[in-house]
Design a protein around this motif. Sequence first.
Motif, PDB file in Angstrom:
ATOM      1  N   UNK A 260      -5.842   4.365 -19.467  1.00  0.00           N
ATOM      2  CA  UNK A 260      -5.661   2.909 -19.564  1.00  0.00           C
ATOM      3  C   UNK A 260      -5.942   2.317 -18.185  1.00  0.00           C
TER       4      UNK A 260
ATOM      5  N   UNK B 185       9.652   0.229  -6.126  1.00  0.00           N
ATOM      6  CA  UNK B 185       9.783   1.507  -6.836  1.00  0.00           C
ATOM      7  C   UNK B 185       8.504   2.291  -6.570  1.00  0.00           C
TER       8      UNK B 185
ATOM      9  N   UNK C 188       2.385  -5.329 -14.006  1.00  0.00           N
ATOM     10  CA  UNK C 188       3.163  -5.533 -15.235  1.00  0.00           C
ATOM     11  C   UNK C 188       2.454  -4.937 -16.454  1.00  0.00           C
TER      12      UNK C 188
ATOM     13  N   UNK D  91      -1.111   5.961 -11.831  1.00  0.00           N
ATOM     14  CA  UNK D  91      -1.791   5.987 -10.538  1.00  0.00           C
ATOM     15  C   UNK D  91      -1.776   4.575  -9.974  1.00  0.00           C
TER      16      UNK D  91
ATOM     17  N   UNK E 288       1.343  -7.904  -8.775  1.00  0.00           N
ATOM     18  CA  UNK E 288       1.462  -9.295  -8.334  1.00  0.00           C
ATOM     19  C   UNK E 288       2.748  -9.928  -8.858  1.00  0.00           C
ATOM     20  N   UNK E 289       3.156  -9.518 -10.054  1.00  0.00           N
ATOM     21  CA  UNK E 289       4.341 -10.181 -10.627  1.00  0.00           C
ATOM     22  C   UNK E 289       5.561 -10.033  -9.718  1.00  0.00           C
ATOM     23  N   UNK E 290       5.660  -8.875  -9.045  1.00  0.00           N
ATOM     24  CA  UNK E 290       6.821  -8.656  -8.180  1.00  0.00           C
ATOM     25  C   UNK E 290       6.847  -9.645  -7.015  1.00  0.00           C
ATOM     26  N   UNK E 291       5.670 -10.157  -6.662  1.00  0.00           N
ATOM     27  CA  UNK E 291       5.593 -11.082  -5.519  1.00  0.00           C
ATOM     28  C   UNK E 291       5.809 -12.537  -5.935  1.00  0.00           C
TER      29      UNK E 291
ATOM     30  N   UNK F  79       0.261  -2.331 -16.515  1.00  0.00           N
ATOM     31  CA  UNK F  79       0.329  -0.876 -16.438  1.00  0.00           C
ATOM     32  C   UNK F  79       1.729  -0.362 -16.759  1.00  0.00           C
TER      33      UNK F  79
ATOM     34  N   UNK G 160       7.256  -2.109   0.683  1.00  0.00           N
ATOM     35  CA  UNK G 160       6.625  -3.388   0.337  1.00  0.00           C
ATOM     36  C   UNK G 160       7.634  -4.508   0.144  1.00  0.00           C
ATOM     37  N   UNK G 161       8.693  -4.210  -0.597  1.00  0.00           N
ATOM     38  CA  UNK G 161       9.691  -5.245  -0.877  1.00  0.00           C
ATOM     39  C   UNK G 161      11.007  -4.559  -1.211  1.00  0.00           C
TER      40      UNK G 161
ATOM     41  N   UNK H  87      -5.490  -0.707 -15.958  1.00  0.00           N
ATOM     42  CA  UNK H  87      -4.760  -1.969 -15.795  1.00  0.00           C
ATOM     43  C   UNK H  87      -4.797  -2.290 -14.313  1.00  0.00           C
TER      44      UNK H  87
ATOM     45  N   UNK I  22       1.489   9.776   2.573  1.00  0.00           N
ATOM     46  CA  UNK I  22       2.478   8.739   2.819  1.00  0.00           C
ATOM     47  C   UNK I  22       3.096   8.941   4.211  1.00  0.00           C
TER      48      UNK I  22
ATOM     49  N   UNK J 215      -2.560   2.226  -6.378  1.00  0.00           N
ATOM     50  CA  UNK J 215      -3.233   2.241  -5.087  1.00  0.00           C
ATOM     51  C   UNK J 215      -2.258   2.001  -3.935  1.00  0.00           C
ATOM     52  N   UNK J 216      -1.309   1.089  -4.131  1.00  0.00           N
ATOM     53  CA  UNK J 216      -0.395   0.781  -3.031  1.00  0.00           C
ATOM     54  C   UNK J 216       0.819   1.712  -3.088  1.00  0.00           C
ATOM     55  N   UNK J 217       1.770   1.492  -2.180  1.00  0.00           N
ATOM     56  CA  UNK J 217       2.883   2.442  -2.036  1.00  0.00           C
ATOM     57  C   UNK J 217       4.015   2.196  -3.018  1.00  0.00           C
ATOM     58  N   UNK J 218       3.932   1.119  -3.825  1.00  0.00           N
ATOM     59  CA  UNK J 218       4.991   0.837  -4.797  1.00  0.00           C
ATOM     60  C   UNK J 218       4.380   0.175  -6.021  1.00  0.00           C
ATOM     61  N   UNK J 219       5.030   0.330  -7.162  1.00  0.00           N
ATOM     62  CA  UNK J 219       4.544  -0.360  -8.358  1.00  0.00           C
ATOM     63  C   UNK J 219       5.131  -1.773  -8.390  1.00  0.00           C
ATOM     64  N   UNK J 220       4.679  -2.569  -9.333  1.00  0.00           N
ATOM     65  CA  UNK J 220       5.206  -3.941  -9.436  1.00  0.00           C
ATOM     66  C   UNK J 220       4.100  -4.983  -9.431  1.00  0.00           C
TER      67      UNK J 220
ATOM     68  N   UNK K 149      -3.905   3.508 -14.961  1.00  0.00           N
ATOM     69  CA  UNK K 149      -4.403   3.214 -13.622  1.00  0.00           C
ATOM     70  C   UNK K 149      -4.001   1.786 -13.249  1.00  0.00           C
ATOM     71  N   UNK K 150      -3.051   1.679 -12.343  1.00  0.00           N
ATOM     72  CA  UNK K 150      -2.576   0.363 -11.928  1.00  0.00           C
ATOM     73  C   UNK K 150      -1.150   0.152 -12.388  1.00  0.00           C
TER      74      UNK K 150
ATOM     75  N   UNK L 266       5.486 -16.843  -2.061  1.00  0.00           N
ATOM     76  CA  UNK L 266       6.294 -16.098  -1.087  1.00  0.00           C
ATOM     77  C   UNK L 266       7.225 -17.026  -0.305  1.00  0.00           C
TER      78      UNK L 266
ATOM     79  N   UNK M 202       2.183  -8.139   1.765  1.00  0.00           N
ATOM     80  CA  UNK M 202       3.008  -8.500   0.607  1.00  0.00           C
ATOM     81  C   UNK M 202       3.472  -9.949   0.719  1.00  0.00           C
TER      82      UNK M 202
END
Lengths: 936, 59
Positions: free
Chosen positions: A112, A63, B16, B35, B44-47, B18, A58-59, A114, A20, B37-42, B12-13, A144, A45
């Motif tokens: 899992x 988190x 929403x 786990x 597509x739903x977060x966008x 995950x 990101x936003x 996802x 990071x 891939x990007x730097x934050x969770x959330x 993994x992922x 967006x 994003x």
Amino acid sequence: MESIEGDAGNFTVTVRERPRYVDMDKCIACGICAERCPRKVKDEYNQGLAKRKAIYVQYPQAVPLKYVIDADHCIYFKKKGRCRACEKYCPADAIDFTQKEKIHKIQVGSVVLSTGFKSFDPSGYDVFGYGSLPNVITSMEFERILSASGPFQGHLQRPSDDKPPQKIAWLQCVGSRDLHAGCHEYCSSVCCMYAIKEAVIAKEHAGGDLDTAIFFMDMRTPGKEFDKYYDRARDEVGVRFIRSRVHSIELAGHGSDDLRIIYMSEDGKLKKEIFNLVVLSTGLEISEDVRKLAQDLGIELDLHGFAKTSSFTPVATSRPGVFACGAFTGPKDIPQSVMEASAASSACAVLLADSRNTLTQEKTYPSEDPIIYEEPRIGVFVCHCGINIGGVVDVPAVRDYAETLPNVVYVADNMFTCSQDTQGLIRDAVKENRLNRVVVAACTPRTHEPLFQETIRDGGLNPYLFEFANIRDQDAWVHQKEPEKATEKAKDLVRMSVAKAALLEPIEPLLLGNRHEAMVVGGGAAGMIAALDLADQGLKTFIVEQKGKLGGNAKYVRKTWKGEDGRAFLADLIGRVQGHKQIEVLLDTKISHVSGFVGNFTTTVTTGSAEQELEHGIIILAVGAKPLKPDEYLYGQNERVMRWHELEELFEKEPERLEQAEAVAFIQCVGSREPERPYCSKFCCTSSLQQAIDFKTRKPDLNIYILYRDIRTYGQREELYRKARELGVIFIRYSLDKKPVVEETSVDGKDKLKITVKDHILGIPLELHVDYLNLATAIIARGEEELAKMLKVPLNEDGFFLEAHMKLRPVDFATDGIFVCGLAHYPKPLEESIVQAKAAAARAASVLIKESVEVEPTVSVVDQEKCIGCGLCEASCPFGAIHLVKVPGRGYRAENISALCKGCGICAAACPQKAIDMKHFRDRQIHAMIEAGGRR
Amino acid sequence: MSKDIKGSVMVVGGGIAGIQSALDLANSGFLVHMVEKSAAIGGVMSALDKTFPTNDCAM
């Protein structure tokens, strides 16, 4: 994730952690690094509509809220050690350019997947002009643009000239239901609903003048409450829906950036219309990365790249112990993804039940500080909620006003008070300012009160020293057009909350013993699956079934749409349930009474004349639904008119009937999507198409007509629609105001049915002569008003059980410990009932495994000094939560039973002596609010 | 099926789905490794701006 080795129950997973370049423990997310970073990069994003820096989050609510360096663009990495601005200015010394990639080997019992979806990329398809025409954008870009934290702070404007558009068009099925190379045959399931939502929200943003039009083939809104939203968008909001095929998009000419859409209307005429902005409703697809990951992990995919699953084990991948959920198993919406996620967790829990609680720790909170007993010191946090509140209410003015209120010693305003960093700020403010009461003025306690209560609990305060001022739902949203008055109202609401907060008292948690047994109501597929998932985790489960045998509606499923044998599945399922030591099946049994609450229910059931009491911790409602018996299209009058599975059963029992038939027809939406029942029954299209394909395959010269309103073969089911058309099944669309007419007739001495219907393409009435007519009738609720009343859970207008939250709590009720699954929730195909049943089991198990349950301690309290023992409270309590007890030497006095009390306050209202008060809603607290409200 | 069963799960992922899976598992007594891939969770739903049918803020 790189690889998985080992077997179900004990895998070793190799994970590669990318650096990071920011020390997560040190970063305080102050943002100075990003301010100082000279390198601007396209912000993925925000779909590339805005720029971010090479060091970024990101936003705002991300988190973890920790910055990250994008090494692909950072000057330090590109130009060998130059720049280092972030390092220089970081006040926390958090920048660490020396971080290296790390490989972790992690042991887990199951996995899992996802992994989600990626949006279809429409560049390179000339027809849409995406990439070459600036005002053609994708739906994600539009999301967006609408978002308060988006590139234009929520102002609706178009890319070419930043002007607000007056006319916006949405084009459906971009990359979906399209056989062109690179596009997808399947339906992406979610685009119709999101396009309607975007159009409705856009109109809200723009006010009344915005014109919105959705160009579509079939409107696919089969989910719960979806058709009502569609109807409202069309009839009340004024969104235009244009059934069409789009030919092309071009610049309108004359130097304008506007766009001309050339399309074929339903009657085959070529038409043109000019719009300022065109949104492409792009579909969902599986990325190359995920396909490759699946290949590396040995997970089988279907031909579209989705994880291959069976209808009967919808979250199990081809590799034992590895489960899948969300868009990885097929295009789907949020509620279905959430249900699958819970279902996958249930599948893991069944597999790993013996090792439960071996690696986890209970969360602990700091002990409460005695400071809470001192004079009130109130902190007020006012939220902008992006522009949701900030766009209407003058938030800084509300903040400054709050500072003038009595007992307020700290105020702040936050862009998003719910974000992770703000929780830290609130905790710090509590400690530094010795706050002992906290008021948040924000969205709504409905979704966010528990979060803030948790935050102050982490800060050492009792969670009931918190008060919520609802300045979004009850202020900014309802007074959008009167910002000044909205600001005044926000001040009023804050003043009232502060007045109450000063009088708040800490309330001790109420912990009650917990039973570990489950009761499942209904012995259909959903009920049995839920029971098995619980029983397989060692949790004793009762199945209460009204009828004399298990099976429910699943017995009608000869084959699933994927071609699996439904009857074999059901027979196996019944066998497993009946043979399970932890499951007790009660057939011919009715529920006559339910009392208690989460963790401690007592249910009286009657089997014949025998009555018994079951004690259990949770209830799962899987009572099913039934098909409508219609009173139209000659159903019940002519034996050639059937419904649902009756025609295929007839052809199965008497194959000569199929042999002799010349033509059959299906009518869809019989009783569904009508004013009386304004919902879609979801799986009727799939069912009729399945039957049509089966008949046509067995008898290729049979004429089959499907009379429909919209074909709703969502997701991969679209394959059936294509196949049916290839086989020559004829589809004729009708509209609600011109329903088909069915009459008895005879042709050459043979009894037939004559169907008259207006064809929308030809524009003329057609007369069809068929041997049989099968009606896809509405799936209707069983009429569970009594049960709903007994359990105090709500039904929606259509009689289906209403979950706690449409999107995020699709199997829960607001009442703890009661869950819903299967057709009782809404019409759905078998595989979705199974998913929901497993989800309900997951949610139920998380309650059942606990030694004690914590119930809401906001209950009534009796002042026995004032009580005169009149008993009015006992008579008026609907929950049996207050009763008279004999007090030596004083006669009778009221006593509260906390565990049963719901905190409704009826007893307090009934008490003539004012001897009863409600914790957290004490008379003096409410009086203080009312007085403050009138003070202005 | 292994004999030594671990009481932990890898999700993994962090979208929403995950997040929901992870919460349910953690609430049921299993240790979860997430786990993303990007730097934050959330995900597509977060966008997303808002979600139907209630038009609630997606965040």
